[in-house]
Motif scaffolding. Structure first.
Motif, PDB file in Angstrom:
ATOM      1  N   ASP A 199       3.141   1.399   5.564  1.00  0.00           N
ATOM      2  CA  ASP A 199       4.562   1.564   5.274  1.00  0.00           C
ATOM      3  C   ASP A 199       4.945   0.896   3.964  1.00  0.00           C
ATOM      4  N   LYS A 200       6.219   0.958   3.624  1.00  0.00           N
ATOM      5  CA  LYS A 200       6.706   0.482   2.332  1.00  0.00           C
ATOM      6  C   LYS A 200       6.489  -1.005   2.111  1.00  0.00           C
ATOM      7  N   ASP A 201       6.194  -1.741   3.177  1.00  0.00           N
ATOM      8  CA  ASP A 201       5.974  -3.179   3.046  1.00  0.00           C
ATOM      9  C   ASP A 201       4.521  -3.539   2.766  1.00  0.00           C
ATOM     10  N   GLN A 216       9.249   6.691  -0.762  1.00  0.00           N
ATOM     11  CA  GLN A 216       9.953   5.721   0.074  1.00  0.00           C
ATOM     12  C   GLN A 216       8.997   4.987   1.014  1.00  0.00           C
ATOM     13  N   ASN A 217       7.780   5.521   1.176  1.00  0.00           N
ATOM     14  CA  ASN A 217       6.793   4.885   2.057  1.00  0.00           C
ATOM     15  C   ASN A 217       5.849   3.953   1.294  1.00  0.00           C
ATOM     16  N   HIS A 268      -0.602   3.518  10.230  1.00  0.00           N
ATOM     17  CA  HIS A 268       0.543   2.602  10.281  1.00  0.00           C
ATOM     18  C   HIS A 268       0.762   1.893   8.944  1.00  0.00           C
ATOM     19  N   ARG A 281      -1.335   8.458   6.557  1.00  0.00           N
ATOM     20  CA  ARG A 281      -0.517   7.243   6.447  1.00  0.00           C
ATOM     21  C   ARG A 281       0.088   6.853   7.793  1.00  0.00           C
ATOM     22  N   LYS A 282       0.682   7.832   8.457  1.00  0.00           N
ATOM     23  CA  LYS A 282       1.307   7.548   9.745  1.00  0.00           C
ATOM     24  C   LYS A 282       0.283   7.086  10.779  1.00  0.00           C
ATOM     25  N   PHE A 286       1.896  -0.593   1.824  1.00  0.00           N
ATOM     26  CA  PHE A 286       1.102   0.588   1.485  1.00  0.00           C
ATOM     27  C   PHE A 286       0.956   0.779  -0.031  1.00  0.00           C
ATOM     28  N   LYS A 329       4.552   0.865  -1.410  1.00  0.00           N
ATOM     29  CA  LYS A 329       4.821  -0.432  -2.026  1.00  0.00           C
ATOM     30  C   LYS A 329       4.344  -0.429  -3.475  1.00  0.00           C
ATOM     31  N   TYR A 351       7.153  11.344  -1.212  1.00  0.00           N
ATOM     32  CA  TYR A 351       7.193  10.328  -0.161  1.00  0.00           C
ATOM     33  C   TYR A 351       7.186   8.897  -0.692  1.00  0.00           C
ATOM     34  N   GLU A 395       0.195  12.174   4.108  1.00  0.00           N
ATOM     35  CA  GLU A 395       1.296  11.630   4.894  1.00  0.00           C
ATOM     36  C   GLU A 395       0.903  11.477   6.364  1.00  0.00           C
TER      37      GLU A 395
END
Length: 344
Positions: A140-142, A165-166, A138, A134-135, A144, A168, A163, A131
Motif C-alpha cells: 500500500d501507499k505506506d 495513489q497506492n 498487501h 499488489r493487492k 509500496f 510510496k 494507480y 494491481e
C-alpha cells in the motif's frame, strides 16, 4: 513556571521528537526480517498469485525475501516476457539494507502461466495484473515501492498513471517515456557506433524479415548486446538464464525481434506529455552505454512532480550488473530518503 524551565521546554520537546523519529526509522532486526510470511509449510517466500483476465484466471510466480512493514519493493522485469532471474543481483544488496523485495514473473513468463491467447499481451492488461499482485501481497501507499527495468519501467510508469495513489515511491530503470524516441536513438546514435558493414548486414536481414536467421543474433550479440545491454566480459548466470527462459512469442509480438530499436505493439507507445501527472517520489536511472538515451531519462526526472535522476557512467541497459558501484547506492539512497521523509 520558572524561566529556566521555560527555556528548557523547546529543547526537551525537540529531544522527544528526535527519539521518536529514531524509533520510527529503526531498522527491523534480523529475526524480524527473516520471519516466515505464512503459516504451514514454508516455501522460501514463493507464492503463486491468481490473476483474473478476460479469458480466465491464471497464476503468476512471486518470491518475497524478507519482512519490512515500511519498505516493500516489487520488481518488474523487462522483455516483455523475460524473467525475474536477471534481477537476482538485487538479492546481494536489498536484504542487507532490510528492504523487503519481491521478485515476480509476469504472466507469459517462464515461472508463471503462459497462455497462448494474444489478446492478453497489452500494456493495459499488464497494468491490471500488477494491481492484482499488489493487492494479493498487501502492498500500500505506506510501504509500496515499484521498480521496473526496461519494459518493466514502461509498465511501472503506466501503472503509476492509473494507480499512483497506492505507491510510496517509483523507480524507473533504463526506460524512456517514448518508444518512438527510443527507436530514433537506436537509429541516430547507437547504429552509427556499429561497424558499417555489420550494420548493413543487420539492416538487410531486418528488411527481409528474416529474424530467425542465425546470422542476425550472431552479429547483434557482440556488436550491440555486449556493448549496450550488459558490458561484463562474461554475462552472469542469472542473465543467461533469463535469456534462455524468455518467451520469444510474447516478446516479439510486443517489443519486436530484438532490443535494437522497438517494433510490435509497443512501437507507438509515448507518455511524455503525461509525466507531470506523476506525483509520487520518482527516481529515473540512466546509463552512459544504455540502449536508451540517458539524457532523455534525466529529462524525465524534471517532468514528474518529485523527481531525481541517477546516472551510471559505467553502465548499460543492465546497469544493476555492470555498474553496481553507482546503481545500488543511488537506488538504496532514494528508497531510504523517501522512507525517512528526506526526499527532495
Amino acid at each position: 513556571m520558572k524561566l529556566r524551565q521555560l527555556l528548557l521546554l523547546p529543547f526537551v520537546t525537540l529531544l522527544l521528537w528526535a527519539c521518536n523519529q529514531k524509533s520510527e526509522n529503526k531498522s527491523v532486526t534480523v529475526k524480524e526480517y527473516f520471519a516466515p510470511h505464512d503459516s504451514g509449510v514454508q516455501s522460501a517466500g514463493v507464492k503463486m498469485i491468481p490473476v483474473v483476465t478476460s479469458i480466465g484466471t491464471f497464476k503468476v510466480w512471486t518470491k518475497t525475501i524478507g519482512n519490512n512493514p515500511k519498505i516493500k519493493v516489487l520488481m518488474l522485469h523487462g522483455g516483455p516476457a523475460m524473467t525475474h532471474e536477471y534481477l537476482e543481483s538485487f538479492e546481494s544488496f536489498f536484504p542487507q539494507e532490510g528492504f523487503e523485495m519481491i521478485e515476480y514473473d509476469q504472466l507469459g513468463s517462464y515461472y508463471s502461466d503462459q497462455p497462448k491467447d494474444s489478446s492478453l499481451w497489452t500494456i493495459d492488461r499488464f497494468v491490471e495484473e500488477v494491481e492484482q499482485v499488489r493487492k494479493a501481497l498487501h502492498l500500500d501507499k505506506d510501504n509500496f515501492y515499484l521498480l521496473g527495468n526496461s519494459w518493466g519501467g514502461m509498465l511501472a510508469m503506466q501503472y503509476a498513471l492509473k494507480y499512483q495513489q497506492n505507491l510510496k515511491g517509483l523507480i524507473i530503470c533504463n526506460m524512456m517515456a517514448s518508444c518512438p524516441d527510443y527507436g530514433k536513438y537506436a537509429n541516430d546514435v547507437l547504429a552509427k557506433q556499429m561497424d558499417p558493414k555489420v550494420l548493413d548486414t543487420v539492416r538487410a536481414i531486418e528488411a527481409k524479415g528474416d529474424f530467425k536467421n542465425p546470422k542476425y543474433m550472431e552479429l547483434l550479440i557482440p556488436n550491440f548486446y555486449n556493448q549496450h545491454l550488459c558490458r561484463l566480459p562474461e554475462w552472469p548466470d542469472a542473465v543467461n538464464r533469463a535469456f534462455k527462459h524468455a518467451n520469444n512469442e510474447v516478446y516479439t509480438m510486443m517489443q519486436g525481434p530484438s532490443e535494437f530499436g522497438v517494433g510490435g505493439r509497443l512501437a507507438n507507445w509515448d507518455i511524455k506529455a503525461r509525466l507531470p501527472e506523476i506525483k509520487v517520489p520518482t527516481l529515473t536511472v540512466g546509463a552512459k552505454h544504455d540502449t536508451m538515451d540517458p539524457e532523455h531519462m534525466k529529462w524525465m526526472s524534471t517532468q514528474v512532480q518529485k523527481g531525481r535522476y541517477l546516472y551510471c557512467p559505467e553502465g548499460s541497459h543492465l546497469s544493476m550488473w555492470d555498474d553496481q558501484a553507482h546503481f545500488f547506492p543511488g537506488v538504496i539512497g532514494f528508497i531510504n530518503d523517501v522512507n525517512n521523509g528526506q526526499f527532495k
